[in-house]
Scaffold this motif. Structure first.
Motif, short mmCIF file in Angstrom:
data_model
loop_
_atom_site.label_atom_id
_atom_site.label_comp_id
_atom_site.label_asym_id
_atom_site.label_seq_id
_atom_site.Cartn_x
_atom_site.Cartn_y
_atom_site.Cartn_z
N PHE A 14 0.83 -1.20 0.00
CA PHE A 14 0.00 0.00 0.00
C PHE A 14 0.87 1.26 0.00
O PHE A 14 0.56 2.23 -0.68
CB PHE A 14 -0.95 0.00 1.20
N LYS A 15 1.97 1.22 0.73
CA LYS A 15 2.86 2.38 0.76
C LYS A 15 3.54 2.61 -0.60
O LYS A 15 3.92 3.73 -0.93
CB LYS A 15 3.92 2.21 1.86
N ARG A 16 3.68 1.54 -1.40
CA ARG A 16 4.27 1.65 -2.74
C ARG A 16 3.27 2.07 -3.80
O ARG A 16 3.62 2.23 -4.95
CB ARG A 16 4.91 0.32 -3.14
N GLY A 17 2.00 2.20 -3.40
CA GLY A 17 1.01 2.68 -4.36
C GLY A 17 0.00 1.65 -4.81
O GLY A 17 -0.78 1.91 -5.74
N TYR A 18 -0.02 0.45 -4.20
CA TYR A 18 -1.02 -0.56 -4.55
C TYR A 18 -2.39 -0.04 -4.12
O TYR A 18 -2.56 0.44 -3.00
CB TYR A 18 -0.70 -1.87 -3.85
N SER A 19 -3.37 -0.12 -5.00
CA SER A 19 -4.64 0.56 -4.72
C SER A 19 -5.84 -0.35 -4.49
O SER A 19 -6.89 0.12 -4.04
CB SER A 19 -4.97 1.54 -5.85
N LEU A 20 -5.72 -1.64 -4.78
CA LEU A 20 -6.83 -2.56 -4.57
C LEU A 20 -6.80 -3.09 -3.14
O LEU A 20 -5.78 -3.61 -2.68
CB LEU A 20 -6.74 -3.73 -5.56
N VAL A 21 -7.92 -2.95 -2.42
CA VAL A 21 -8.01 -3.47 -1.06
C VAL A 21 -8.55 -4.89 -1.12
O VAL A 21 -9.75 -5.10 -1.36
CB VAL A 21 -8.93 -2.58 -0.19
N HIS A 22 -7.67 -5.87 -0.96
CA HIS A 22 -8.08 -7.28 -0.98
C HIS A 22 -8.81 -7.64 0.32
O HIS A 22 -8.56 -7.06 1.37
CB HIS A 22 -6.86 -8.19 -1.12
N ARG A 23 -9.69 -8.62 0.21
CA ARG A 23 -10.41 -9.10 1.39
C ARG A 23 -9.46 -9.51 2.51
O ARG A 23 -9.70 -9.25 3.68
CB ARG A 23 -11.27 -10.31 1.03
N ASP A 24 -8.38 -10.20 2.12
CA ASP A 24 -7.49 -10.74 3.14
C ASP A 24 -6.42 -9.75 3.59
O ASP A 24 -5.53 -10.10 4.36
CB ASP A 24 -6.82 -12.04 2.66
#
Length: 395
Positions: A14-24
């Motif tokens: 997330f800190k690197r810019g990943y934007s999809l919030v996975h269920r897990d």
């Protein structure tokens, strides 16, 4: 606003810019109730990682819209995002030889789950969850503010559970008289924006079609499998192919392919269009000792017929083996997949396995990902889902 805590092993992404919030990836997703509602995600120190909307899409429960503390997700937010996206496509709007392209590509343009395509004066919005659909008015008002158009159409690419059953794909403007004819690198394609999930062409394959036309077709005998409306066949014929064969199981592929040849002034009766299972066609071709100079393999990620199911993740090597058997020496196989569950490196292991298992030497001549209008976060290959390899059979 509700706060969800990210599990430690996901924080770095997330800190690197990943934007999809996975269920897990979060520990307390049960707090979320209504798709479309905003929530914050925080790390173990309660430091804000982002503000997201709740929307169920595959393994995701939402997309991060902002990493700025206090940024409002309002009309101005959507106008700014869409304005920036349009600016990135200025060269496309100014190209008279290409009149259909993507103007907003989900997370690549900052709003996951939302795609907007342009078809010569018509916009088509694709909504990938009920969550992002709740922001429909913001998106349409942004288009009204920033653009002029003939009409807006939409595709709900999520399970609507009957909620929008009476709604038509037409949203506003002046309804189109379909099919309309769009241009792509000078080629013509017939498009219908009000005909179910499909439109008649996959815009992400633009560069591949141009490459087939300009560099691989002249004087060649071309086989296009899983051919849909025959767009690759059109490109090959315009590039000087001596013959094209288009194979697809869907009955409507026949009239649709005839239409695409016809709008390019190609005699469709001089081409071979077969409505049949691709795997049965491979057997037919081997029985009749048919050989092709160019074979296009662009299967759906998952397909089911009466006799079998096909998944690119496990069956692509076998599909390639079938193609290798009917490809001429020095011929080219265009191997393509849009399966986002594996990257180009894994895809190339499928290619290697198929050629080794058939004792065939090969060379990957060139490869392609998404074209530049399909903006994607290159740090995370799953968002650059398209993988295409031009493979030469050497013996």
């Amino acid at each position: 606003m509700k706060t969800l805590r990210v599990k430690p092993e996901f924080i770095a992404d997330f800190k690197r810019g990943y934007s999809l919030v996975h269920r897990d990836s979060v520990s307390n997703q049960d707090l979320l109730e209504e798709e479309g509602e905003l929530f914050e995600i925080v790390d173990q120190h309660n430091k804000l990682l982002g503000t997201a909307y709740y929307g169920i899409q595959n393994k995701g429960i939402g997309w991060i819209l902002s990493t700025k503390d206090g940024e409002e997700i309002d009309q101005e937010y959507f106008i700014n995002k869409i304005k920036a996206a349009l600016r990135h496509r200025e060269s496309f709007f100014n190209d008279s030889m290409t009149t259909a392209f993507r103007v907003f590509n989900g997370e690549g343009d900052g709003i996951g789950g939302l795609a907007i395509d342009y078809f010569d004066g018509y916009f088509m919005i694709s909504w990938y969850s009920d969550g992002i659909y709740q922001y429909k008015d913001y998106v349409i008002h942004a288009l009204d503010t920033l653009t002029s158009y003939r009409a807006i159409y939409e595709k709900k690419r999520f399970d609507t559970k009957g909620m929008y059953i009476d709604q038509d794909d037409f949203v506003k403007g002046t309804e189109g008289d379909f099919p309309i004819i769009i241009k792509e690198n000078g080629m013509n394609f017939a498009i219908d924006l009000n005909d179910g999930a499909m439109t008649g062409i996959f815009l992400d394959q633009r560069d591949v079609r141009q490459t087939i036309r300009d560099h691989y077709s002249e004087g060649k005998n071309v086989l296009n499998t899983f051919s849909y409306t025959g767009a690759f066949s059109v490109a090959a014929a315009l590039g000087g192919a001596t013959e094209t064969t288009s194979v697809d199981l869907a009955k409507r592929s026949l009239p649709k392919t005839i239409e695409q040849f016809s709008v390019n002034s190609i005699d469709f009766e001089a081409q071979d269009i077969k409505v049949m299972d691709v795997f049965q066609y491979f057997k037919y071709a081997q029985r009749h000792a048919l050989k092709f100079d160019l074979v296009v393999l662009d299967p759906p990620s998952f397909a089911r017929s009466k006799k079998m199911t096909f998944s690119t993740a496990k069956d692509y090597p076998k599909l390639l083996e079938d193609a290798i058997a009917i490809t001429a020496k020095k011929g080219i196989i265009v191997a393509s997949t849009n399966n986002a569950s594996f990257g180009m490196k894994k895809f190339k292991t499928f290619i290697d396995k198929a050629f080794k298992d058939t004792n065939t030497k090969y060379k990957i001549v060139e490869d392609f990902g998404l074209p530049k209008d399909f903006r994607a976060n290159r740090d995370f290959p799953e968002f650059n889902y398209l993988k295409v390899c031009f493979i030469q059979k050497l013996n």
